[in-house]
Design a protein around this motif. Sequence first.
Motif, PDB file in Angstrom:
ATOM      1  N   ARG A  55       9.839  31.014  32.136  1.00 14.28           N
ATOM      2  CA  ARG A  55       9.507  29.584  31.932  1.00 14.28           C
ATOM      3  C   ARG A  55       8.005  29.366  32.123  1.00 14.28           C
ATOM      4  NH1 ARG A  55       9.436  24.784  35.144  1.00 14.28           N
ATOM      5  NH2 ARG A  55       9.585  26.142  36.956  1.00 14.28           N
ATOM      6  N   CYS A  97       6.499  22.867  30.601  1.00 16.03           N
ATOM      7  CA  CYS A  97       7.862  22.433  30.934  1.00 16.03           C
ATOM      8  C   CYS A  97       7.846  20.943  31.313  1.00 16.03           C
ATOM      9  CB  CYS A  97       8.376  23.262  32.106  1.00 16.03           C
ATOM     10  SG  CYS A  97       9.915  22.637  32.791  1.00 16.03           S
ATOM     11  N   VAL A  98       8.785  20.179  30.753  1.00 11.81           N
ATOM     12  CA  VAL A  98       8.822  18.737  31.044  1.00 11.81           C
ATOM     13  C   VAL A  98       9.875  18.407  32.115  1.00 11.81           C
ATOM     14  CG1 VAL A  98       7.933  18.056  28.782  1.00 11.81           C
ATOM     15  CG2 VAL A  98      10.406  18.327  29.095  1.00 11.81           C
ATOM     16  N   CYS A 135      13.074  18.617  32.329  1.00 12.49           N
ATOM     17  CA  CYS A 135      14.235  17.810  31.913  1.00 12.49           C
ATOM     18  C   CYS A 135      15.539  18.324  32.523  1.00 12.49           C
ATOM     19  CB  CYS A 135      14.343  17.792  30.392  1.00 12.49           C
ATOM     20  SG  CYS A 135      14.654  19.429  29.696  1.00 12.49           S
ATOM     21  N   GLY A 136      15.558  19.583  32.916  1.00  8.31           N
ATOM     22  CA  GLY A 136      16.749  20.150  33.565  1.00  8.31           C
ATOM     23  C   GLY A 136      17.840  20.620  32.615  1.00  8.31           C
ATOM     24  N   CYS A 196      17.951  23.182  30.644  1.00  6.43           N
ATOM     25  CA  CYS A 196      18.189  24.636  30.719  1.00  6.43           C
ATOM     26  C   CYS A 196      19.163  24.967  31.858  1.00  6.43           C
ATOM     27  CB  CYS A 196      16.882  25.393  30.900  1.00  6.43           C
ATOM     28  SG  CYS A 196      15.830  24.739  32.197  1.00  6.43           S
ATOM     29  N   MET A 228      15.466  25.802  35.635  1.00  2.51           N
ATOM     30  CA  MET A 228      14.311  24.906  35.731  1.00  2.51           C
ATOM     31  C   MET A 228      13.468  25.159  36.986  1.00  2.51           C
ATOM     32  SD  MET A 228      14.175  20.756  35.681  1.00  2.51           S
ATOM     33  CE  MET A 228      14.302  20.553  37.434  1.00  2.51           C
ATOM     34  N   CYS A 268      16.060  24.219  25.101  1.00  2.00           N
ATOM     35  CA  CYS A 268      14.864  23.720  25.803  1.00  2.00           C
ATOM     36  C   CYS A 268      14.273  22.501  25.091  1.00  2.00           C
ATOM     37  CB  CYS A 268      13.817  24.832  25.888  1.00  2.00           C
ATOM     38  SG  CYS A 268      12.310  24.298  26.695  1.00  2.00           S
ATOM     39  N   ARG A 269      13.965  21.466  25.878  1.00  2.00           N
ATOM     40  CA  ARG A 269      13.497  20.197  25.302  1.00  2.00           C
ATOM     41  C   ARG A 269      11.977  20.104  25.202  1.00  2.00           C
ATOM     42  NH1 ARG A 269      17.840  16.461  26.096  1.00  2.00           N
ATOM     43  NH2 ARG A 269      19.565  17.592  25.127  1.00  2.00           N
ATOM     44  N   ALA A 270      11.272  21.089  25.680  1.00  2.00           N
ATOM     45  CA  ALA A 270       9.809  21.010  25.625  1.00  2.00           C
ATOM     46  C   ALA A 270       9.347  21.050  24.172  1.00  2.00           C
ATOM     47  CB  ALA A 270       9.194  22.173  26.393  1.00  2.00           C
TER      48      ALA A 270
HETATM   49  S1  SF4 Z   1      14.829  22.887  29.200  1.00  2.00           S
HETATM   50 FE1  SF4 Z   1      13.568  21.328  30.191  1.00  2.00          FE
HETATM   51  S2  SF4 Z   1      13.402  22.028  32.321  1.00  2.00           S
HETATM   52 FE2  SF4 Z   1      14.113  23.779  31.131  1.00  2.00          FE
HETATM   53  S3  SF4 Z   1      12.242  24.897  30.586  1.00  2.00           S
HETATM   54 FE3  SF4 Z   1      12.696  23.551  28.879  1.00  2.00          FE
HETATM   55  S4  SF4 Z   1      11.515  21.691  29.338  1.00  2.00           S
HETATM   56 FE4  SF4 Z   1      11.615  22.860  31.252  1.00  2.00          FE
END
Ligand code: SF4
Length: 293
Positions: A191, A196-197, A199-200, A202, A213, A233-235
């Motif tokens: 990671r 990384c935002v 968001c949790g 993952c 996370m 992943c939401r990033a």
């Molecule tokens: S899913 Fe969300 S918390 Fe996990 S690495 Fe991607 S951005 Fe970060």
Amino acid sequence: MSRARVAWVLTVVSAMWRALPISALVSLKDWFASGTINPVHPAGLAIFLAAIAVSLLLKRSFCSWVCPVGTVSELLWKCGFSLFKRNVRPPRRMDIGLRGLKYLLLLFFLWSILWAMPPEGVSAFVYSDYNKIADVRLLDFFLHPSGLALAVIAVLLVLALPVRNPFCRFLCPYGALVGLISVLSPVKVTREKKTCVSCGVCTQVCPSYIPVMRQERVMSEECIGCWRCISHCRAEGEGTLAMKLTGRRVAVNGLLFALLVVGIFWAGSVLGKATGHWHTAISLGEYIRLIGR
Ligand code: SF4
Ligand code: SF4
């Protein structure tokens, strides 16, 4: 070791014998002891070694990409999620305790086969009538399951709806073995903190409940290399979550990863066939004689 103790170990292993991976482990010891691969079930050993190679190089991906039990299990918990809108996770301590069961089973098999069973006992067992038709017994077990076997399978299938991969995570000694070996794998989910935002997602989607996370590099032996965390992943952009080689610079492409998993496994069978270690030396006549007893 006394004869009685050897007999006891053989009996216990024999009782568990229905799974050919156990047969492969005994064959591996027989190979080290005798210097030759026995011709009883050479394909089992080739498959076993291919699974070890996959785990050594590409995490515990055997469980998520190859194993049919893992595939059925994944389908079931996804169905369960669609039905109940959630999956059930046992309380943390219970989860840790249950996960420990598969390591206890693995320890038992490793101890009884690699330690307690003498080389002459291994050889006697490999060439025993029982082992010679272990593959037929395994097929028979699934084609004509006993009432108890059906009940156990039914419980595991029902449990796999609300709980993610209960057999793989709690009971499978094969998964425990490849998991421990996978710790040495050079690729790990990695990671990038900067992008990384938090968001949790993952962590939420991980079938092994790994808190992705909170980690920079997933070292857990429970990671089955399924790529769910990476694909969800939401990033923004790519690369926040990736399967990276040691050094954290080189990311492995998903398609390449999948091709390597399948390719290494396939190569195991090709190598087994090319070196004459694939087909059993048990003749059809001997199979018929032993089955008819
Ligand atoms: S899913 Fe969300 S918390 Fe996990 S690495 Fe991607 S951005 Fe970060
Ligand atoms: S979701 Fe990610 S961390 Fe969890 S098992 Fe799959 S690859 Fe490993």
